[in-house]
Structures are given as structure tokens and as C-alpha cells.
Design an enzyme around this catalytic site. Structure first.
Site, PDB file in Angstrom:
ATOM      1  N   ASP A 185     -11.795  -1.931   5.005  1.00  0.00           N
ATOM      2  CA  ASP A 185     -10.839  -3.032   4.887  1.00  0.00           C
ATOM      3  C   ASP A 185     -11.506  -4.382   5.148  1.00  0.00           C
ATOM      4  O   ASP A 185     -11.201  -5.379   4.486  1.00  0.00           O
ATOM      5  CB  ASP A 185      -9.686  -2.865   5.886  1.00  0.00           C
ATOM      6  CG  ASP A 185      -8.839  -1.633   5.627  1.00  0.00           C
ATOM      7  OD1 ASP A 185      -9.028  -0.980   4.578  1.00  0.00           O
ATOM      8  OD2 ASP A 185      -7.986  -1.328   6.486  1.00  0.00           O
ATOM      9  N   VAL A 208      -5.653  -0.326   2.697  1.00  0.00           N
ATOM     10  CA  VAL A 208      -5.700  -1.783   2.560  1.00  0.00           C
ATOM     11  C   VAL A 208      -6.756  -2.177   1.528  1.00  0.00           C
ATOM     12  O   VAL A 208      -6.499  -2.990   0.630  1.00  0.00           O
ATOM     13  CB  VAL A 208      -5.994  -2.445   3.926  1.00  0.00           C
ATOM     14  CG1 VAL A 208      -6.329  -3.934   3.749  1.00  0.00           C
ATOM     15  CG2 VAL A 208      -4.805  -2.280   4.862  1.00  0.00           C
ATOM     16  N   ASP A 212     -18.860   3.226  12.712  1.00  0.00           N
ATOM     17  CA  ASP A 212     -17.576   3.459  12.049  1.00  0.00           C
ATOM     18  C   ASP A 212     -16.839   2.122  11.910  1.00  0.00           C
ATOM     19  O   ASP A 212     -16.228   1.630  12.862  1.00  0.00           O
ATOM     20  CB  ASP A 212     -16.741   4.458  12.847  1.00  0.00           C
ATOM     21  CG  ASP A 212     -15.538   4.957  12.060  1.00  0.00           C
ATOM     22  OD1 ASP A 212     -15.241   4.387  11.000  1.00  0.00           O
ATOM     23  OD2 ASP A 212     -14.894   5.929  12.519  1.00  0.00           O
ATOM     24  N   GLU A 258       0.838  -1.199   0.000  1.00  0.00           N
ATOM     25  CA  GLU A 258       0.000   0.000   0.000  1.00  0.00           C
ATOM     26  C   GLU A 258       0.873   1.249   0.000  1.00  0.00           C
ATOM     27  O   GLU A 258       2.082   1.177   0.242  1.00  0.00           O
ATOM     28  CB  GLU A 258      -0.923   0.010   1.216  1.00  0.00           C
ATOM     29  CG  GLU A 258      -0.191   0.094   2.544  1.00  0.00           C
ATOM     30  CD  GLU A 258      -1.079   0.564   3.681  1.00  0.00           C
ATOM     31  OE1 GLU A 258      -1.258   1.790   3.779  1.00  0.00           O
ATOM     32  OE2 GLU A 258      -1.549  -0.272   4.463  1.00  0.00           O
ATOM     33  N   LYS A 271      -5.237  -2.631  13.966  1.00  0.00           N
ATOM     34  CA  LYS A 271      -4.584  -1.606  14.780  1.00  0.00           C
ATOM     35  C   LYS A 271      -5.198  -1.586  16.182  1.00  0.00           C
ATOM     36  O   LYS A 271      -6.409  -1.684  16.350  1.00  0.00           O
ATOM     37  CB  LYS A 271      -4.707  -0.239  14.105  1.00  0.00           C
ATOM     38  CG  LYS A 271      -3.964  -0.177  12.767  1.00  0.00           C
ATOM     39  CD  LYS A 271      -4.058   1.196  12.140  1.00  0.00           C
ATOM     40  CE  LYS A 271      -3.225   1.282  10.872  1.00  0.00           C
ATOM     41  NZ  LYS A 271      -3.826   0.528   9.752  1.00  0.00           N
TER      42      LYS A 271
END
Length: 303
Positions: A144, A108, A140, A26, A161
Site C-alpha cells: 500500500d 488498497v 514486512d 476496495e 491499522k
């Protein structure tokens, strides 16, 4: 994809035609993931790692309205040094960025799209997006996850993450039928954090094992990709307690400043970098390099 939409670099095109291993990368790391010049140096470093292991790197981006699979050194340098002028382009953004002839870096999700169109099966990144904390109210959820459910590309990363709701992210992936593999681990890595409380679907202890899982999935004709999680080295891992303490304060600050949408992740990553006095950036760079090594090995075994 029609040639007017996708440019594949000569190096990548030749490798694909010969059936050689290719690893997609990416480019959001160049614009939003790291500060300059660390971003450019890291981008060149990871491409070299892939080549040294016998595979070919294919960094993706949108340049003047054209999808790119494989960037020149000059293009990497330009994107990294003009990061503020680059759109952060996910699936929803590709149509208008391309239609306007503008440039953007790939998330991603959009990297998976470009990789699939180019015929690339393996993609390495730092960490994926997921279900954000508080998503019960905000809805939210990163694109990805949906891309992993629909696009047949394997993503090698250090897990979702740690700023996300990891439990709900795993639930979403399970619902969408995405296999989550732990490389040498039974526990889900959390990006900067080596190990979390959640279990992966299965453990694989070698790149060959992972390549076999990919062959099996796609031989069944199943949609979607596979998430391969590679824990960060123990010596570089941040502690969960330290990260949660920083995030608790950062979420309060974020609410006051009104940060939302696609700005959330880079904003929180920057706060972690500041609070850890640069340690999180070092960890980010090294885990990405580790993921790239693993992806190159998997690509070689898969081919």
C-alpha cells in the site's frame, strides 16, 4: 488500459464521461475484513451513502480474470458469500489472477491501480497497510505504501491499522514524498484508535481544503497520491492501552501458530474482534462509513 483487461460499469462509465464525482472502494472488506453477512450489508450501505451524497460508488474487484470498476449488487453478494474462494489480490497478484481467469478482492494497492486506470481520483477505505512491527528483521512492509508513492489517487481512511509500526510507517511515507493530511486533527489516527502520538504533515478542516490540496499536488505533476486520515468518532474509539494489551498477547500466539505474510492482518483483526467481544467490528464498520462520507464530499468538491 485496454478494454479486455478492465470493465467499468455503465453507472461509473457514465459518471466519469460527464465529469461527475466517483469514489472507488476496495473489496477485501468483503473477503477478509468482515464476517458474513456484515460484509455484504456494509458494502451495500457504503455504496448507498455515496449515492445519497451525490457521487457514484465504484467497488473494485477481479472477476473471472477481469478487473472491475463498479460491481453489481449480485456481484457484491456473491463475493461476500464466497469469501473463502477469493484471492486477496495486491499489485503482485494481479498478473497471475488475471492470467488464470480467477477472481479476487482488491487491497488498497490494487484498488488504487484500478481506480487510476479507470480515471477515478478518490478512494475510501477503513485503514491502510504499512510497516509491520518487527520489520527491521522481517522486511514486512505493505505494498500500500509504495502504491501511495507512485499512483495518483487520494486515499481517505482512518490511518494505518494500529497493529502496525505507525512511526516507521510515517517515516516511509515521508521518504516517498506522500503527503499525510489530518481531517480536523493534527495527530495521526490509528484506525480503531482516534489519536496516536504522531503528527500528520498538515491539517485540513473541510472537504474543500482537502480538494484544494489534491489539485495543488497534481498540478505540480508530482507522482503518487495523498493520504487523508479521518479519526474515528470518540464514542467508538478503542483505547490505545486496550488495543496494545490485546496485541501483545496476539503477537505471542501468532508466533506459535506461524502466521506470516498476507495472513497477518486478517488474523490480527479477527483476534481483536474476539477480544473486544465485537466492539472492534462495530468500530470498523462505522469508521468506514465515516470515511466514505468524507470521500464523497471531497470528490464532489474536487469535481
Amino acid at each position: 488500459m485496454p478494454s479486455q483487461c478492465l470493465d467499468i460499469s455503465p453507472e461509473v462509465s457514465k459518471a466519469l464521461a460527464r465529469g461527475q464525482p466517483v469514489v472507488a472502494l476496495e473489496s477485501t472488506i468483503l473477503s477478509h475484513g468482515m464476517p458474513w453477512p456484515d460484509n455484504v450489508e456494509t458494502a451495500h450501505d457504503v455504496e448507498k451513502i455515496i449515492r445519497d451524497l451525490g457521487a457514484v460508488p465504484a467497488t473494485t474487484a477481479i472477476v473471472n480474470g477481469r478487473l472491475k470498476a463498479g460491481l453489481s449488487d449480485a456481484e457484491i453478494d456473491y463475493i461476500g458469500s464466497h469469501s473463502q474462494a477469493m484471492h486477496k489480490a495486491s499489485r503482485r497478484d494481479l498478473p497471475w489472477v488475471m492470467a488464470r481467469g480467477e477472481s479476487g478482492t482488491t487491497t488498497v494497492a490494487s484498488t488504487m491501480i484500478i481506480a487510476e486506470k479507470a480515471g477515478i481520483r478518490i478512494f475510501a477505505t477503513g485503514g491502510i497497510g504499512g510497516v509491520h512491527r518487527g520489520a527491521q528483521e522481517t522486511f514486512d512492509i505493505s505494498a500500500d505504501l509504495q502504491e501511495l508513492a507512485r499512483t495518483p489517487v487520494a486515499v481517505v481512511c482512518s490511518g494505518p491499522k494500529i497493529i502496525l509500526d505507525l512511526g516507521l510507517t510515517l517515516e516511509y511515507l515521508e521518504t516517498m514524498g506522500v503527503t499525510v493530511v489530518g481531517y480536523g486533527t493534527d495527530k495521526l489516527p490509528g484506525f480503531y484508535v482516534r489519536e496516536t502520538q504522531w503528527n500528520v504533515d498538515c491539517r485540513a478542516d473541510s472537504p474543500v481544503d482537502i480538494a484544494n490540496i489534491l489539485r495543488s499536488r497534481w498540478s505540480l505533476g508530482l507522482d503518487g497520491g495523498v493520504l487523508i486520515t479521518n479519526p474515528v468518532d470518540k464514542s467508538l474509539s478503542l483505547t490505545l492501552e486496550e488495543v496494545e494489551r490485546i496485541l501483545e498477547h496476539s503477537f505471542q500466539e501468532m508466533a506459535v501458530e506461524g502466521v506470516s505474510g498476507k495472513a497477518i492482518t486478517p488474523w490480527l483483526i479477527k483476534r481483536l474482534h474476539e477480544a473486544t467481544k465485537g466492539r472492534s467490528l462495530t468500530t470498523n464498520i462505522e469508521l468506514l462509513k465515516s470515511n466514505v462520507r468524507l470521500a464523497a464530499q471531497i470528490a464532489c468538491d474536487y469535481c
